[in-house]
Motif scaffolding. Structure first.
Motif, short mmCIF file in Angstrom:
data_model
loop_
_atom_site.label_atom_id
_atom_site.label_comp_id
_atom_site.label_asym_id
_atom_site.label_seq_id
_atom_site.Cartn_x
_atom_site.Cartn_y
_atom_site.Cartn_z
N PHE A 173 59.46 47.38 66.69
CA PHE A 173 59.46 46.93 68.07
C PHE A 173 59.57 48.15 68.95
CE2 PHE A 173 61.56 45.70 72.00
CZ PHE A 173 60.76 44.65 72.40
N LEU A 174 58.55 48.38 69.77
CA LEU A 174 58.53 49.52 70.68
C LEU A 174 58.31 49.03 72.10
CD1 LEU A 174 56.22 51.98 68.73
CD2 LEU A 174 58.69 52.06 68.88
N SER A 175 59.12 49.51 73.01
CA SER A 175 58.94 49.22 74.43
C SER A 175 59.44 50.42 75.20
CB SER A 175 59.70 47.96 74.84
OG SER A 175 61.08 48.21 74.85
N GLU A 176 59.33 50.37 76.52
CA GLU A 176 59.82 51.50 77.29
C GLU A 176 61.34 51.50 77.37
OE1 GLU A 176 60.22 48.53 80.49
OE2 GLU A 176 58.65 48.86 79.04
N ARG A 177 61.99 50.39 76.98
CA ARG A 177 63.45 50.32 77.02
C ARG A 177 64.10 50.56 75.66
NH1 ARG A 177 64.37 44.98 80.69
NH2 ARG A 177 63.32 45.76 82.54
N SER A 178 63.47 50.12 74.60
CA SER A 178 64.11 50.26 73.29
C SER A 178 63.09 50.42 72.18
CB SER A 178 65.00 49.04 73.00
OG SER A 178 64.21 47.88 72.93
N ASN A 179 63.55 51.01 71.11
CA ASN A 179 62.75 51.19 69.91
C ASN A 179 63.57 50.68 68.74
OD1 ASN A 179 60.88 52.55 71.52
ND2 ASN A 179 61.78 54.54 71.04
N LEU A 180 62.97 49.84 67.92
CA LEU A 180 63.68 49.29 66.77
C LEU A 180 62.74 49.26 65.58
CD1 LEU A 180 66.14 47.76 65.54
CD2 LEU A 180 65.05 45.67 66.32
N GLU A 181 63.22 49.79 64.48
CA GLU A 181 62.49 49.73 63.22
C GLU A 181 63.48 49.21 62.19
OE1 GLU A 181 59.78 52.60 60.37
OE2 GLU A 181 61.15 53.50 61.79
N ILE A 182 63.15 48.09 61.57
CA ILE A 182 64.05 47.48 60.60
C ILE A 182 63.23 47.06 59.39
CG2 ILE A 182 63.86 45.19 61.63
CD1 ILE A 182 66.76 44.69 60.89
N MET A 183 63.83 47.19 58.22
CA MET A 183 63.14 46.77 57.01
C MET A 183 62.96 45.26 57.03
SD MET A 183 64.64 49.18 53.97
CE MET A 183 63.37 48.60 52.86
N THR A 184 61.83 44.82 56.53
CA THR A 184 61.53 43.38 56.50
C THR A 184 62.57 42.64 55.68
OG1 THR A 184 59.19 43.96 56.66
CG2 THR A 184 59.70 41.72 56.02
N VAL A 185 63.06 43.26 54.61
CA VAL A 185 64.09 42.64 53.77
C VAL A 185 65.34 42.34 54.60
CG1 VAL A 185 65.60 43.01 51.79
CG2 VAL A 185 63.23 43.76 51.68
N ALA A 186 65.78 43.30 55.38
CA ALA A 186 66.98 43.12 56.20
C ALA A 186 66.76 42.02 57.24
CB ALA A 186 67.35 44.43 56.87
N TYR A 187 65.56 41.96 57.82
CA TYR A 187 65.27 40.93 58.82
C TYR A 187 65.26 39.54 58.18
CZ TYR A 187 63.07 38.52 62.72
OH TYR A 187 62.79 37.65 63.74
N LEU A 188 64.67 39.43 56.99
CA LEU A 188 64.66 38.14 56.29
C LEU A 188 66.08 37.70 55.95
CD1 LEU A 188 61.60 38.62 53.93
CD2 LEU A 188 61.85 36.84 55.66
N LYS A 189 66.90 38.64 55.53
CA LYS A 189 68.29 38.30 55.22
C LYS A 189 69.05 37.88 56.47
CE LYS A 189 68.74 41.09 51.05
NZ LYS A 189 69.44 42.23 50.40
N THR A 190 68.74 38.51 57.60
CA THR A 190 69.37 38.13 58.87
C THR A 190 68.96 36.70 59.26
OG1 THR A 190 69.37 40.43 59.59
CG2 THR A 190 69.63 38.76 61.29
N ILE A 191 67.68 36.39 59.09
CA ILE A 191 67.21 35.03 59.40
C ILE A 191 67.89 34.02 58.49
CG2 ILE A 191 65.21 33.49 59.30
CD1 ILE A 191 63.51 35.83 60.23
N ARG A 192 67.96 34.33 57.19
CA ARG A 192 68.58 33.40 56.24
C ARG A 192 70.05 33.19 56.58
NH1 ARG A 192 68.38 34.93 50.04
NH2 ARG A 192 69.60 36.65 50.85
N LYS A 193 70.79 34.26 56.84
CA LYS A 193 72.20 34.13 57.20
C LYS A 193 72.38 33.33 58.48
CE LYS A 193 74.44 38.15 55.20
NZ LYS A 193 75.05 39.45 55.49
N GLY A 194 71.54 33.63 59.46
CA GLY A 194 71.63 32.92 60.74
C GLY A 194 71.37 31.44 60.58
N ALA A 195 70.35 31.09 59.80
CA ALA A 195 70.03 29.67 59.59
C ALA A 195 71.11 28.98 58.78
CB ALA A 195 68.68 29.55 58.88
N ASN A 196 71.69 29.68 57.83
CA ASN A 196 72.73 29.09 56.98
C ASN A 196 74.03 28.88 57.75
OD1 ASN A 196 73.61 28.09 54.47
ND2 ASN A 196 74.62 30.02 54.02
N ARG A 197 74.37 29.81 58.63
CA ARG A 197 75.65 29.74 59.35
C ARG A 197 75.58 28.93 60.64
NH1 ARG A 197 77.87 35.93 58.73
NH2 ARG A 197 77.95 35.90 56.46
#
Length: 161
Positions: free
Chosen positions: A82-106
Protein backbone atom coordinates in the motif's frame (compact mmCIF):
# COMPACT_ATOMS: atom_id res chain seq x y z
CA UNK A 1 33.40 31.76 47.76
CA UNK A 2 33.12 28.03 48.42
CA UNK A 3 29.35 28.16 48.18
CA UNK A 4 29.44 29.95 44.83
CA UNK A 5 31.89 27.37 43.44
CA UNK A 6 29.73 24.60 44.89
CA UNK A 7 26.58 26.14 43.31
CA UNK A 8 28.40 26.50 39.98
CA UNK A 9 29.41 22.82 40.06
CA UNK A 10 25.85 21.74 40.86
CA UNK A 11 24.55 23.94 38.05
CA UNK A 12 27.02 22.47 35.54
CA UNK A 13 26.21 18.92 36.60
CA UNK A 14 22.50 19.63 36.34
CA UNK A 15 22.85 21.16 32.89
CA UNK A 16 24.98 18.28 31.60
CA UNK A 17 22.53 15.74 33.04
CA UNK A 18 19.63 17.54 31.39
CA UNK A 19 21.40 17.70 28.02
CA UNK A 20 22.32 13.99 28.13
CA UNK A 21 18.78 13.03 29.13
CA UNK A 22 17.22 15.05 26.33
CA UNK A 23 19.60 13.69 23.69
CA UNK A 24 18.92 10.09 24.82
CA UNK A 25 15.18 10.73 24.75
CA UNK A 26 15.43 11.98 21.19
CA UNK A 27 17.35 8.89 20.08
CA UNK A 28 14.89 6.60 21.87
CA UNK A 29 11.80 7.99 20.16
CA UNK A 30 13.37 8.75 16.80
CA UNK A 31 12.79 5.16 15.58
CA UNK A 32 9.14 5.18 16.67
CA UNK A 33 8.13 8.30 14.76
CA UNK A 34 6.70 7.96 11.28
CA UNK A 35 6.97 10.37 8.42
CA UNK A 36 4.36 13.10 8.51
CA UNK A 37 3.32 14.52 5.18
CA UNK A 38 2.04 18.09 5.23
CA UNK A 39 0.02 19.15 2.22
CA UNK A 40 -3.20 20.89 1.40
CA UNK A 41 -4.97 17.85 -0.10
CA UNK A 42 -8.00 16.64 1.81
CA UNK A 43 -8.19 13.21 0.13
CA UNK A 44 -5.38 10.72 0.35
CA UNK A 45 -3.91 9.95 -3.06
CA UNK A 46 -3.30 6.21 -3.29
CA UNK A 47 -0.70 4.95 -5.73
CA UNK A 48 -0.85 1.20 -5.02
CA UNK A 49 -3.39 -0.76 -2.97
CA UNK A 50 -2.97 -4.52 -3.22
CA UNK A 51 -5.08 -5.04 -0.08
CA UNK A 52 -8.33 -4.04 -1.76
CA UNK A 53 -7.73 -6.32 -4.75
CA UNK A 54 -6.68 -9.17 -2.48
CA UNK A 55 -9.89 -8.76 -0.43
CA UNK A 56 -11.95 -8.87 -3.64
CA UNK A 57 -10.17 -12.06 -4.71
CA UNK A 58 -10.89 -13.67 -1.34
CA UNK A 59 -14.55 -12.68 -1.55
CA UNK A 60 -14.77 -14.10 -5.08
CA UNK A 61 -13.72 -17.55 -3.82
CA UNK A 62 -16.97 -17.61 -1.80
CA UNK A 63 -15.32 -19.75 0.89
CA UNK A 64 -11.87 -19.17 2.32
CA UNK A 65 -9.82 -22.11 3.50
CA UNK A 66 -7.22 -20.26 5.54
CA UNK A 67 -4.87 -23.24 5.88
CA UNK A 68 -4.59 -23.66 2.12
CA UNK A 69 -4.35 -19.93 1.45
CA UNK A 70 -1.66 -19.46 4.10
CA UNK A 71 0.32 -22.41 2.74
CA UNK A 72 0.16 -20.95 -0.80
CA UNK A 73 1.24 -17.54 0.46
CA UNK A 74 4.19 -19.07 2.34
CA UNK A 75 5.33 -20.89 -0.80
CA UNK A 76 4.98 -17.75 -2.92
CA UNK A 77 6.57 -15.55 -0.24
CA UNK A 78 4.34 -12.75 -1.52
CA UNK A 79 3.75 -9.28 -0.13
CA UNK A 80 0.85 -6.89 -0.18
CA UNK A 81 1.72 -3.27 -0.80
CA UNK A 82 0.00 0.00 0.00
CA UNK A 83 1.59 3.24 -1.17
CA UNK A 84 0.15 6.72 -0.85
CA UNK A 85 1.47 10.19 -0.20
CA UNK A 86 0.64 9.73 3.50
CA UNK A 87 1.78 6.21 4.27
CA UNK A 88 3.64 3.23 2.94
CA UNK A 89 2.88 -0.31 4.08
CA UNK A 90 4.34 -3.59 2.96
CA UNK A 91 3.11 -6.71 4.73
CA UNK A 92 3.52 -10.38 3.97
CA UNK A 93 0.38 -11.99 2.61
CA UNK A 94 0.67 -14.70 5.28
CA UNK A 95 0.52 -12.11 8.07
CA UNK A 96 -2.47 -10.38 6.45
CA UNK A 97 -4.35 -13.67 6.09
CA UNK A 98 -3.66 -14.47 9.73
CA UNK A 99 -4.91 -11.01 10.72
CA UNK A 100 -8.14 -11.57 8.77
CA UNK A 101 -8.61 -15.01 10.32
CA UNK A 102 -8.02 -13.70 13.86
CA UNK A 103 -10.31 -10.75 13.28
CA UNK A 104 -13.12 -12.93 11.93
CA UNK A 105 -12.70 -15.45 14.73
CA UNK A 106 -12.66 -12.87 17.54
CA UNK A 107 -15.40 -10.60 16.17
CA UNK A 108 -19.11 -11.11 16.58
CA UNK A 109 -20.23 -8.78 13.80
CA UNK A 110 -18.82 -6.99 10.72
CA UNK A 111 -18.33 -3.71 12.61
CA UNK A 112 -16.16 -5.38 15.25
CA UNK A 113 -14.22 -7.06 12.43
CA UNK A 114 -13.61 -3.72 10.70
CA UNK A 115 -12.56 -2.20 14.02
CA UNK A 116 -10.10 -5.07 14.60
CA UNK A 117 -8.54 -4.53 11.18
CA UNK A 118 -8.28 -0.77 11.76
CA UNK A 119 -6.52 -1.41 15.09
CA UNK A 120 -4.07 -3.92 13.61
CA UNK A 121 -3.34 -1.99 10.40
CA UNK A 122 -3.62 1.72 11.25
CA UNK A 123 -1.95 2.73 7.96
CA UNK A 124 -5.05 1.47 6.14
CA UNK A 125 -7.63 3.07 8.43
CA UNK A 126 -8.93 5.45 5.74
CA UNK A 127 -9.12 2.66 3.18
CA UNK A 128 -11.01 0.38 5.57
CA UNK A 129 -13.52 3.16 6.21
CA UNK A 130 -14.12 3.53 2.46
CA UNK A 131 -14.11 -0.21 1.72
CA UNK A 132 -17.65 -1.53 1.51
CA UNK A 133 -16.46 -5.13 1.01
CA UNK A 134 -15.42 -5.67 4.62
CA UNK A 135 -18.85 -6.98 5.60
CA UNK A 136 -18.71 -9.60 2.83
CA UNK A 137 -15.12 -10.43 3.75
CA UNK A 138 -16.17 -10.92 7.36
CA UNK A 139 -19.10 -13.17 6.45
CA UNK A 140 -16.99 -15.36 4.18
CA UNK A 141 -14.04 -15.45 6.60
CA UNK A 142 -16.19 -16.18 9.63
CA UNK A 143 -17.51 -19.41 8.05
CA UNK A 144 -14.08 -21.04 8.20
CA UNK A 145 -13.00 -20.01 11.70
CA UNK A 146 -13.42 -22.00 14.90
CA UNK A 147 -16.02 -19.70 16.43
CA UNK A 148 -17.81 -19.42 13.10
CA UNK A 149 -18.13 -23.19 12.88
CA UNK A 150 -19.45 -23.33 16.43
CA UNK A 151 -22.00 -20.61 15.61
CA UNK A 152 -23.11 -22.64 12.58
CA UNK A 153 -23.97 -25.69 14.69
CA UNK A 154 -27.69 -26.37 14.84
CA UNK A 155 -29.52 -24.82 17.75
CA UNK A 156 -30.73 -28.32 18.70
CA UNK A 157 -27.35 -28.91 20.31
CA UNK A 158 -27.76 -25.99 22.67
CA UNK A 159 -29.13 -26.99 26.05
CA UNK A 160 -31.74 -24.82 27.72
CA UNK A 161 -32.57 -25.43 31.35
Amino acid sequence: MKTSIHNLKIGLYSMSFLIITLSNAQVTYEDELETVYLNDQIEEVVYTNNFSGFNKDLIATDEINFNIEIRKAKEDNSYLLFLSERSNLEIMTVAYLKTIRKGANRSTDPEAFASYLRDRLPELINQFRKDNNLEELYNISRKNTFNGKIDALPSVLSIDF
